[in-house]
Design an enzyme around this catalytic site. Structure first.
Site, PDB file in Angstrom:
ATOM      1  N   SER A   1       0.825  -1.207   0.000  1.00 22.40           N
ATOM      2  CA  SER A   1       0.000   0.000   0.000  1.00 22.40           C
ATOM      3  C   SER A   1       0.863   1.263   0.000  1.00 22.40           C
ATOM      4  O   SER A   1       0.380   2.338  -0.308  1.00 22.40           O
ATOM      5  CB  SER A   1      -0.891  -0.003   1.240  1.00 22.40           C
ATOM      6  OG  SER A   1      -0.092  -0.168   2.399  1.00 22.40           O
TER       7      SER A   1
ATOM      8  N   CYS B   1       2.197  -6.488   1.428  1.00 28.64           N
ATOM      9  CA  CYS B   1       1.234  -5.913   2.369  1.00 28.64           C
ATOM     10  C   CYS B   1       0.414  -7.017   3.037  1.00 28.64           C
ATOM     11  O   CYS B   1      -0.178  -7.858   2.352  1.00 28.64           O
ATOM     12  CB  CYS B   1       0.320  -4.970   1.591  1.00 28.64           C
ATOM     13  SG  CYS B   1      -0.985  -4.254   2.584  1.00 28.64           S
TER      14      CYS B   1
ATOM     15  N   GLU C   1       5.196   6.009  10.457  1.00 31.18           N
ATOM     16  CA  GLU C   1       5.288   6.971   9.352  1.00 31.18           C
ATOM     17  C   GLU C   1       5.783   8.324   9.843  1.00 31.18           C
ATOM     18  O   GLU C   1       6.382   9.086   9.098  1.00 31.18           O
ATOM     19  CB  GLU C   1       3.947   7.085   8.634  1.00 31.18           C
ATOM     20  CG  GLU C   1       3.511   5.735   8.106  1.00 31.18           C
ATOM     21  CD  GLU C   1       2.833   5.755   6.769  1.00 31.18           C
ATOM     22  OE1 GLU C   1       2.354   6.809   6.365  1.00 31.18           O
ATOM     23  OE2 GLU C   1       2.791   4.682   6.141  1.00 31.18           O
TER      24      GLU C   1
ATOM     25  N   CYS D   1       2.244  -6.863  10.060  1.00 30.55           N
ATOM     26  CA  CYS D   1       2.072  -5.618   9.308  1.00 30.55           C
ATOM     27  C   CYS D   1       3.444  -5.145   8.851  1.00 30.55           C
ATOM     28  O   CYS D   1       4.415  -5.265   9.604  1.00 30.55           O
ATOM     29  CB  CYS D   1       1.413  -4.568  10.207  1.00 30.55           C
ATOM     30  SG  CYS D   1       1.300  -2.951   9.425  1.00 30.55           S
TER      31      CYS D   1
ATOM     32  N   HIS E   1       4.811  -2.359   8.659  1.00 25.84           N
ATOM     33  CA  HIS E   1       5.485  -1.299   9.414  1.00 25.84           C
ATOM     34  C   HIS E   1       6.055  -1.763  10.754  1.00 25.84           C
ATOM     35  O   HIS E   1       6.923  -1.113  11.315  1.00 25.84           O
ATOM     36  CB  HIS E   1       4.501  -0.155   9.700  1.00 25.84           C
ATOM     37  CG  HIS E   1       4.122   0.631   8.502  1.00 25.84           C
ATOM     38  ND1 HIS E   1       3.581   0.062   7.374  1.00 25.84           N
ATOM     39  CD2 HIS E   1       4.201   1.963   8.247  1.00 25.84           C
ATOM     40  CE1 HIS E   1       3.334   1.019   6.491  1.00 25.84           C
ATOM     41  NE2 HIS E   1       3.695   2.172   7.001  1.00 25.84           N
TER      42      HIS E   1
END
Ligand code: DGL
Length: 271
Positions: free
Chosen positions: A18, A80, A159, A191, A193
């Site tokens: 994504s 993802c 982020e 995930c 991240h």
């Protein structure tokens, strides 16, 4: 006699996510397979996927996969977790090269290392709601109990670059409390991240809980599949191309933190 293959070994591996989070998977793949050419697509115009519906995520995933196929990829890796959970089975209907997601590799690894058969899974809202990890873990060992928790604040924290610090650890503590109360001995970072929060998560959960970060397991799976299909590239330095659906500059700036300044050219491609 050498087996004949229709796909050229020099064709790139397609990896998509994504946004830039999937670069954690790309980093692991390029580390294990430095000769491979890779095309990475980050759907930065539509990130996050984790809060969107299965239908929407699958529509985006289909468009990206068709774009990668047009670019002659020899394999697709859905980096993802949310897209893997929602869309892998659907994409298999038309993708005519090997395609994998990230759920299986992490699940197999967790199933192998848990001793008390209690596994925690953390991910986006979409991944957790899909129960994809639970189902996959049960395939390997039906005696394993999995406990899941979505952690929606983790993606924005990463982020923003808040990978550590008092506030981040406090948030981790709150999210993981329920899982820790269940006496899990293994936790899957479900995930893209979350590997960037690994050190902070370690500080919160202590040394006795195994942390499964599936990126390197996915890379090993890629190697296995390419070898089995006789399309592993074994020489020459791999070249990388990056496509994003929104600002290339932003992707380059954040993405290079993941890939150690390997992102030179980023092209914008609207879906
Ligand atoms: N890439 C997503 C995942 O692994 C996290 C970011 C998002 O929600 O799009 O689930």
């Amino acid at each position: 006699m050498q087996e004949k293959t229709l796909v050229n070994k020099n064709n790139p591996i397609g990896i998509f996510d994504s946004g830039f989070g999937g670069l954690t998977v790309m980093a692991a793949v390029s580390k294990l397979l430095p000769d491979e050419n890779i095309i990475y697509f980050g759907d930065t115009a539509h990130v996050p996927y984790g809060t969107k519906s299965k239908k929407t995520v699958t529509e985006f995933s289909e468009k990206i996969s068709r774009f990668l196929l047009k670019n002659n990829v020899k394999m697709i890796v859905i980096a993802c977790n949310t897209a893997s959970a929602f869309s892998l089975n659907y994409l298999r209907n038309f993708v005519n090269v090997p395609i994998i997601g990230v759920i299986k590799a992490g699940s197999v690894l967790a199933a192998k290392i848990t001793e008390n058969k209690k596994v925690g899974v953390i991910g986006t809202e979409g991944t957790i709601k899909s129960k994809a990890y639970e189902k996959e873990i049960k395939k390997y060992d039906k005696n394993i109990k999995s406990f899941s928790k979505s952690c929606p604040l983790f993606v924005p924290l990463v982020e923003e670059g808040w990978n550590d610090g008092k506030i981040t650890r406090e948030i981790i503590k709150i999210y993981l409390k329920d899982l820790l109360d269940k006496n899990i001995d293994t936790i899957i970072l479900g995930c893209t991240h979350y590997p960037l929060l690994k050190e902070s998560i370690k500080k919160v959960i202590g040394k006795n809980i195994n942390i499964v970060d599936s990126a390197s397991a996915v890379a090993a799976q890629v190697k296995y599949i390419l070898t089995k299909n006789n399309i592993l590239k074994k020489s020459g330095k791999g070249k990388y191309k990056f496509f994003v659906s929104d600002s290339p500059e932003k992707f380059k700036a954040i993405g290079n933190k993941f890939l150690g300044n390997k992102i030179l050219n980023v092209t914008k491609k609207s879906l």
